[in-house]
Write a protein that holds these residues in place. Structure first.
Motif, PDB file in Angstrom:
ATOM      1  N   UNK A 145       0.813  -1.164   0.007  1.00 40.60           N
ATOM      2  CA  UNK A 145       0.161  -0.032   0.098  1.00 40.60           C
ATOM      3  C   UNK A 145       0.818   1.365  -0.079  1.00 40.60           C
ATOM      4  N   UNK A 146       2.305   1.195  -0.038  1.00 37.91           N
ATOM      5  CA  UNK A 146       2.901   2.396  -0.117  1.00 37.91           C
ATOM      6  C   UNK A 146       2.832   3.362  -1.345  1.00 37.91           C
ATOM      7  N   UNK A 147       2.772   2.554  -2.336  1.00 38.13           N
ATOM      8  CA  UNK A 147       2.770   3.540  -3.797  1.00 38.13           C
ATOM      9  C   UNK A 147       1.283   4.017  -3.639  1.00 38.13           C
ATOM     10  N   UNK A 148       0.472   3.456  -3.365  1.00 36.34           N
ATOM     11  CA  UNK A 148      -1.120   4.109  -3.511  1.00 36.34           C
ATOM     12  C   UNK A 148      -1.294   5.051  -2.490  1.00 36.34           C
ATOM     13  N   UNK A 149      -0.533   4.865  -1.295  1.00 34.06           N
ATOM     14  CA  UNK A 149      -0.616   6.012  -0.089  1.00 34.06           C
ATOM     15  C   UNK A 149       0.022   7.132  -0.615  1.00 34.06           C
ATOM     16  N   UNK A 170      -1.302   1.193 -11.907  1.00 37.65           N
ATOM     17  CA  UNK A 170      -1.677   2.559 -12.531  1.00 37.65           C
ATOM     18  C   UNK A 170      -3.118   2.874 -12.590  1.00 37.65           C
ATOM     19  N   UNK A 171      -3.748   1.806 -13.382  1.00 36.09           N
ATOM     20  CA  UNK A 171      -5.085   1.870 -13.686  1.00 36.09           C
ATOM     21  C   UNK A 171      -5.849   1.693 -12.183  1.00 36.09           C
ATOM     22  N   UNK A 172      -5.506   1.212 -11.320  1.00 32.09           N
ATOM     23  CA  UNK A 172      -6.384   1.052 -10.061  1.00 32.09           C
ATOM     24  C   UNK A 172      -6.090   2.117  -9.319  1.00 32.09           C
ATOM     25  N   UNK A 173      -5.068   3.093  -9.738  1.00 36.87           N
ATOM     26  CA  UNK A 173      -4.839   4.356  -8.836  1.00 36.87           C
ATOM     27  C   UNK A 173      -5.194   5.606  -9.871  1.00 36.87           C
ATOM     28  N   UNK A 174      -6.327   5.324 -10.636  1.00 35.68           N
ATOM     29  CA  UNK A 174      -6.780   6.443 -11.320  1.00 35.68           C
ATOM     30  C   UNK A 174      -6.501   6.666 -12.725  1.00 35.68           C
ATOM     31  N   UNK A 175      -5.195   6.094 -13.220  1.00 36.82           N
ATOM     32  CA  UNK A 175      -5.176   6.391 -14.657  1.00 36.82           C
ATOM     33  C   UNK A 175      -5.950   5.419 -15.661  1.00 36.82           C
ATOM     34  N   UNK A 176      -6.400   6.062 -16.778  1.00 38.79           N
ATOM     35  CA  UNK A 176      -7.191   5.675 -17.628  1.00 38.79           C
ATOM     36  C   UNK A 176      -6.267   4.907 -18.655  1.00 38.79           C
ATOM     37  N   UNK A 177      -6.605   3.712 -18.956  1.00 37.95           N
ATOM     38  CA  UNK A 177      -5.909   2.848 -20.023  1.00 37.95           C
ATOM     39  C   UNK A 177      -5.970   3.692 -21.376  1.00 37.95           C
ATOM     40  N   UNK A 178      -5.170   3.877 -22.330  1.00 35.85           N
ATOM     41  CA  UNK A 178      -5.188   4.532 -23.450  1.00 35.85           C
ATOM     42  C   UNK A 178      -5.058   3.570 -24.611  1.00 35.85           C
ATOM     43  N   UNK A 179      -3.740   2.980 -24.402  1.00 36.77           N
ATOM     44  CA  UNK A 179      -3.459   2.041 -25.703  1.00 36.77           C
ATOM     45  C   UNK A 179      -2.483   1.027 -25.243  1.00 36.77           C
TER      46      UNK A 179
END
Length: 340
Positions: free
Chosen positions: A153-157, A272-281
């Protein structure tokens, strides 16, 4: 934000530990006995071109163990380009000169050849097309947590704090660029009072956006949200229940940037996707024999809710052979974000 070369060395060691088995770097240097030395030189070269030249910022992630602080990861960001299209340092040449300076070819000639081949491919198939979208972007060039502290959980925190610092730096850079006296073709100074009137309201709006952002993401609230709302991130805007939005819909945030991450691992892209990034490609990268060696993911975060993510996606339509992003697998104790 890091303050010294010693901080960089500590973050770099975390990167090496994290990237040792990363698909891109395993492909770059097949010999595991040479990979660590190659990675250190490669990362030092990238640091010199970005942070060392003043064109990037490095964030360090520290944990407290007893009475000691320990660096356990970091993020290296490259800011938007001066013309507001894509990110700064769009050319491969400064990186390739730095690779020669740091002796990548002496460590692994084949590794250097593969680095240049991949980066030329990435520039043609991804970076150039993103730049053509005319969207200002931050590029998350490197991001990792040391494997010893991963999956805890460090990265998400620390995601919110990283985006807060990045946004504060963007506002500062923009204010400096707008306030700096201009020089015309005859080398005559143009007084600040003669700057285009359209720039000044944008500066006010940018500053207002970031002030709202910083107020909503104070360290006290960050600590609370990191512990109790593990998956709430800056671009999740539910105005009835979430008070962490950076800007209301009526705010003028047309000049605000997206944050783009390019990943070469399905697992990292899922994080990254689970922390708000939108998959583009998601696009395959092939070796010289035509074999797929890994997939390159492009993801975008919209921290100022500009609504430009679809425009970013459109820059690839009809121009690149795309592969749909895979379904993101979440562990049983988490759930996907409701993205704006």
């Amino acid at each position: 934000m890091t303050t010294s070369r010693e901080d960089w060395k500590a973050v770099r060691d975390c990167f090496v530990n994290s990237f040792r088995h990363y698909p891109l770097y395993k492909y770059m240097v097949l010999d595991p006995l040479k990979r660590d030395a190659f990675l250190r030189a490669y990362l030092d070269a990238n640091y010199d071109v970005t942070v060392g030249s003043g064109e990037g910022i490095l964030l360090g992630v520290k944990v407290v163990e007893g009475c000691m602080e320990k660096m356990v990861g970091g993020v290296l960001f490259v800011p938007p380009s001066s013309d507001g299209c894509g990110w700064a340092i769009g050319s491969d040449e400064p990186y390739w000169r730095a690779y020669d300076k740091h002796g990548l070819g002496r460590i692994s000639p084949e590794g250097l050849e593969r680095v240049k081949r991949y980066e030329a491919w990435e520039n043609d198939h991804i970076c150039t097309k993103l730049g053509q979208s005319r969207i200002p972007m931050w590029n998350g060039l490197f991001c990792s947590i040391d494997p010893q502290y991963a999956s805890k959980g460090v990265g998400t925190a620390v995601y919110k704090e990283a985006i807060r610092i990045m946004s504060q730096d963007w506002a500062k850079r923009r204010a400096t660029a707008i306030a700096r006296p201009q020089v015309n073709k005859d080398k005559k100074l143009i007084k600040q009072s003669s700057l285009g009137q359209m720039d000044k309201p944008n500066l006010d709006n940018d500053a207002t956006l970031v002030r709202k952002f910083i107020r909503s993401l104070s360290l006290k609230n960050l600590h609370y949200n990191a512990l109790l709302h593990h998956r709430v991130t800056p671009n999740c805007y539910n105005y009835k229940s979430n008070q962490n939005s950076l800007a209301k819909p009526e705010d003028d945030n047309s000049s605000a940037p997206l944050v783009v991450a390019i990943s070469h691992s399905d697992r990292a892209a899922g994080f990254h996707a689970s922390n708000g990034f939108n998959p583009i490609l998601r696009i395959p990268y092939c070796d010289v024999q035509g074999n797929v060696v890994f997939y390159t993911h492009v993801l975008a975060l919209d921290p100022f809710c500009t609504g430009k993510v679809n425009q970013c996606k459109d820059s690839f339509c009809g121009k690149t052979k795309c592969v749909s992003p895979p379904e993101i697998a979440f562990s049983t104790d988490t759930k996907p974000l409701e993205l704006c």
